[in-house]
Write an enzyme that holds these catalytic residues in place. Structure first.
Site, mmCIF file in Angstrom:
data_model
loop_
_atom_site.group_PDB
_atom_site.id
_atom_site.type_symbol
_atom_site.label_atom_id
_atom_site.label_comp_id
_atom_site.label_asym_id
_atom_site.label_seq_id
_atom_site.Cartn_x
_atom_site.Cartn_y
_atom_site.Cartn_z
ATOM 1 N N TYR A 1 13.686 21.320 -14.762
ATOM 2 C CA TYR A 1 12.293 21.480 -15.194
ATOM 3 C C TYR A 1 12.112 22.646 -16.161
ATOM 4 C CZ TYR A 1 10.770 18.052 -11.736
ATOM 5 O OH TYR A 1 10.571 16.897 -11.024
ATOM 6 N N HIS B 1 11.012 10.262 -10.805
ATOM 7 C CA HIS B 1 11.147 10.879 -12.127
ATOM 8 C C HIS B 1 12.031 9.979 -12.970
ATOM 9 C CE1 HIS B 1 12.192 13.751 -15.296
ATOM 10 N NE2 HIS B 1 13.417 13.286 -15.160
ATOM 11 N N ASN C 1 4.388 11.944 -7.026
ATOM 12 C CA ASN C 1 4.348 10.703 -7.796
ATOM 13 C C ASN C 1 5.637 9.876 -7.718
ATOM 14 O OD1 ASN C 1 5.964 12.160 -9.537
ATOM 15 N ND2 ASN C 1 4.511 12.122 -11.235
ATOM 16 N N LYS D 1 12.097 10.996 -5.767
ATOM 17 C CA LYS D 1 11.699 12.344 -5.352
ATOM 18 C C LYS D 1 11.574 12.443 -3.818
ATOM 19 C CE LYS D 1 9.190 13.392 -9.602
ATOM 20 N NZ LYS D 1 7.867 13.777 -10.151
ATOM 21 N N GLU E 1 19.816 15.130 -18.882
ATOM 22 C CA GLU E 1 19.557 14.952 -17.452
ATOM 23 C C GLU E 1 20.738 14.301 -16.734
ATOM 24 O OE1 GLU E 1 15.670 13.274 -16.744
ATOM 25 O OE2 GLU E 1 14.717 14.790 -17.998
#
Length: 154
Positions: free
Chosen positions: A52, A118, A115, A12, A131
């Site tokens: 998302y 992913h 975080n 990310k 994905e």
């Protein structure tokens, strides 16, 4: 090998800005997973919204889309035995406060909204195909024999 699978992983923007791309890749390589697709890009908003999409009705959806499009990301496809489950265990709990030390999030993240990485969820049937297909064309994925496979698998 028939029990090998491909799994989607994405570094990310927070990890990219912090110079953690190499560390994430190294951990996955050192585990024995095989990198078969990688690129660097700033994700287009439309793709982020689709990525998302399952969270569209949740209050944090707009923040997710804004964050993931805020800077470069590194989408990747990794291959190996039980790859999805292995990667999920390696990255740790979604909430870094709950992630065990030694996991990627446990070592590098403090905040749920930042975080680091992913990864496709092994509990979500079809997550990997969806994905991978969203972020990569088939011709962007490479087939090759890993030189260390005989030392990783019986």
């Amino acid at each position: 090998m028939s029990d090998h699978e491909r799994t989607f992983v994405m570094v990310k923007p927070d990890a990219f800005a912090r110079g953690l791309v190499g560390d994430v890749i190294s951990r996955l390589e050192e585990r024995g997973l095989k990198l078969v697709g990688i690129k660097v890009e700033t994700m287009p908003r439309e793709r982020a919204e689709e990525h998302y999409g399952e969270h569209e009705d949740k209050p944090f959806y707009d923040d997710l889309v804004e964050f993931i499009t805020s800077g470069p990301v590194v989408p990747m496809v990794w291959e190996g035995q039980d790859a999805t489950r292995q990667v999920r265990r390696m990255i740790g709990d979604t909430d870094p406060a709950e992630a065990d030390p030694g996991t990627i999030r446990g070592d590098y993240a403090l905040d749920l909204g930042r975080n680091v990485v992913h990864a496709a969820d092994h509990a979500d049937e079809g997550a990997n195909e969806r994905e991978i297909g969203l972020h990569f064309d088939e011709d962007e994925l490479t087939e090759y024999d890993a030189h260390d496979a005989e030392w990783l698998y019986e």
